[in-house]
Design an enzyme around this catalytic site. Structure first.
Site, short mmCIF file in Angstrom:
data_model
loop_
_atom_site.label_atom_id
_atom_site.label_comp_id
_atom_site.label_asym_id
_atom_site.label_seq_id
_atom_site.Cartn_x
_atom_site.Cartn_y
_atom_site.Cartn_z
N LYS A 173 0.84 -1.20 0.00
CA LYS A 173 0.00 0.00 0.00
C LYS A 173 0.87 1.24 0.00
O LYS A 173 1.91 1.27 0.67
CB LYS A 173 -0.90 0.02 1.25
N GLU A 218 -9.36 12.66 11.17
CA GLU A 218 -8.54 11.55 11.66
C GLU A 218 -7.69 11.94 12.87
O GLU A 218 -6.87 12.85 12.80
CB GLU A 218 -7.62 11.04 10.53
C1 LIG Z 1 -4.52 10.98 2.74
C2 LIG Z 1 -5.76 11.44 2.92
O1 LIG Z 1 -6.76 10.68 3.49
C3 LIG Z 1 -6.46 9.50 4.21
C4 LIG Z 1 -7.43 9.40 5.31
C5 LIG Z 1 -8.64 8.81 5.12
C6 LIG Z 1 -8.90 8.05 3.97
C7 LIG Z 1 -7.91 7.82 3.06
C8 LIG Z 1 -8.16 6.99 1.85
O2 LIG Z 1 -9.21 6.33 1.77
O3 LIG Z 1 -7.36 6.99 0.92
C9 LIG Z 1 -6.54 8.31 3.27
O4 LIG Z 1 -5.82 7.22 3.80
C10 LIG Z 1 -6.12 12.81 2.57
O5 LIG Z 1 -7.26 13.22 2.85
O6 LIG Z 1 -5.28 13.55 2.02
#
Ligand SMILES: C=C(O[C@H]1C=CC=C(C(=O)O)[C@@H]1O)C(=O)O
Length: 410
Positions: A173, A218
């Site tokens: 990932k 978050e």
């Molecule tokens: C990296 C970001 O989101 C992260 C947090 C929630 C969901 C995310 C996703 O589904 O990709 C990302 O991991 C951003 O908002 O810039």
């Protein structure tokens, strides 16, 4: 660069916290360009003035910041009639995402106003003005957008390359981000942006530290005595015409690709936090619904085995696979290669710490770095081998919506 009152060794700084009348925290901020805030649904902390400041960079930035804060607190005369997390001395924190480049910053305000469980207090650190003149709020009348360091067409290409690397088995990932520049007709009022974000996204933490302004859903870590908790997000969907919220949530909960992304994020947080804990539990995932996107969300709670500070814990868990990837080092190396931009403090820990080492650190998402009349917006997406570059571009667009709307005053 480190700066703190030079007379510190001889003259102790007086810190005083006392009860205060309830009021709107963000409405108290006096200065359009130096807002300090960490507010969620009306509670949290705001600050102004600058009693001391630390700027650090490099792989040991967390350790340096932790040491500096401990030393600073050791030279204070504290008179705190509340004794709750966030009363007494407080530093606002915003750490760089990467070991290099990028500066991290800790700012100790001269005045902090806090609110928690309906109780409000005011803290002065040194000689702070507790009743400053509040400059009128100003909003930009025009906002124009321009490419940032990684324009969206190049971002799509970076995503495509990353997916090819994961399909080749090089890593599991990676989270790739891109930026966008907004230029306005006058110097931006950070308070205007903050208030717009807080109004629309009350379930997010609206923050401002040294020009980095945003509203993150978050929570990387919160330390309250021996209890540590975290809200891990990864896996996203966004409103589609003709699809109900319930259908979207059900699709997210059964999407293998999103569940896989989420799993990597949870595992990275839990594995790095567990060595500090005697107990740990994970609850989730469930769906966190926001106006622009919905995320898979899990809550982690643990009991600390020793009195380790929030910054020390932050160093151990950052970057989780919500903003880095799996394996961590392969992912951060690939981020450097494929993004080719400086993330600055986007996706780094942001929040506050108090004199007991308690505090909250979010992940600096859904944000912009504001400088004068320019804002640099960021958004990133977690990628796995199954990711589709066109869909990830749409997801990044949805994640930038809160900041664009706050800038435009929509
Ligand atoms: C990296 C970001 O989101 C992260 C947090 C929630 C969901 C995310 C996703 O589904 O990709 C990302 O991991 C951003 O908002 O810039």
């Amino acid at each position: 660069m480190t700066s703190a009152p030079t007379s510190r060794a001889r003259q102790r700084i007086r810190v005083r916290s006392r009860q205060d009348a309830a009021g709107d925290l963000l409405g108290l901020l006096p200065d359009p360009e130096h807002a300090l805030a960490w507010v969620r649904d009306g509670s949290g902390l705001v600050g102004w003035g600058e009693a001391a400041r630390l700027e650090v960079s490099g792989p040991d930035r967390f350790a340096q910041a932790d040491k500096w804060w401990r030393e600073f607190c050791a030279h204070l005369d504290v008179d705190d009639e509340l004794g709750v997390p966030g009363s007494g001395p407080v530093a606002f924190i915003s750490m760089a995402f990467a070991d290099s480049p990028g500066d991290s910053v800790l700012i100790v305000p001269e005045v902090v106003v806090g609110r928690r469980n309906g109780q409000q207090w005011i803290t002065t650190i040194g000689a702070g003005d507790t009743d400053p003149e509040v400059a009128p709020l100003s909003r930009p009348s025009t906002v124009r957008y321009a490419n940032g360091q990684l324009p969206v067409t190049q971002y799509r290409e970076a995503v495509r390359k990353a997916v090819a690397r994961m399909r080749g088995g090089e890593l599991d990932k990676v989270v790739l981000a891109h930026d966008l520049v907004a230029v306005t007709d006058r110097r931006l009022d950070q308070r205007f942006v903050l208030q717009g974000l807080a109004r629309r996204y009350p379930e997010c933490w609206a923050y401002a530290v040294d020009g980095l302004v945003g509203a993150t859903p978050e929570l990387l870590l919160r330390r309250t005595g021996a209890v540590v908790d975290s809200r891990v997000l990864a896996g996203t969907t966004w409103p589609h015409d003709g699809v109900s919220d319930e259908e979207l949530a059900a699709a997210l909960m059964s999407s293998e690709k999103n569940l896989e992304e989420h799993d990597y994020a949870i595992t990275s947080l839990a594995e790095t936090l567990r060595p500090f804990c005697t107990t740990m539990s994970v609850e989730g995932p469930s769906v966190l619904r926001l106006p622009n996107v919905s995320h898979l969300s899990s809550d982690v709670i643990g009991t600390l085995s020793s009195s380790v500070s929030l910054l020390h814990l932050g160093e151990a868990v950052h970057p989780t696979a919500a903003v880095g990837g799996t394996p961590r080092l392969d992912a951060t190396t690939l981020i450097g290669q494929l993004e080719g931009m400086d993330r600055g403090r986007y996706a780094g820990p942001v929040g506050w710490i108090d004199g007991n080492g308690d505090g909250e650190l979010g992940i600096a998402l859904r944000c912009a770095q504001i400088t004068g009349s320019t804002a640099r917006l960021f958004a990133g997406c977690g990628l796995v081998a199954d990711s589709d570059p066109d869909i990830e571009v749409q997801e990044a667009h949805a994640k930038m919506r809160p900041m664009r709307e706050a800038l435009e005053g929509l």
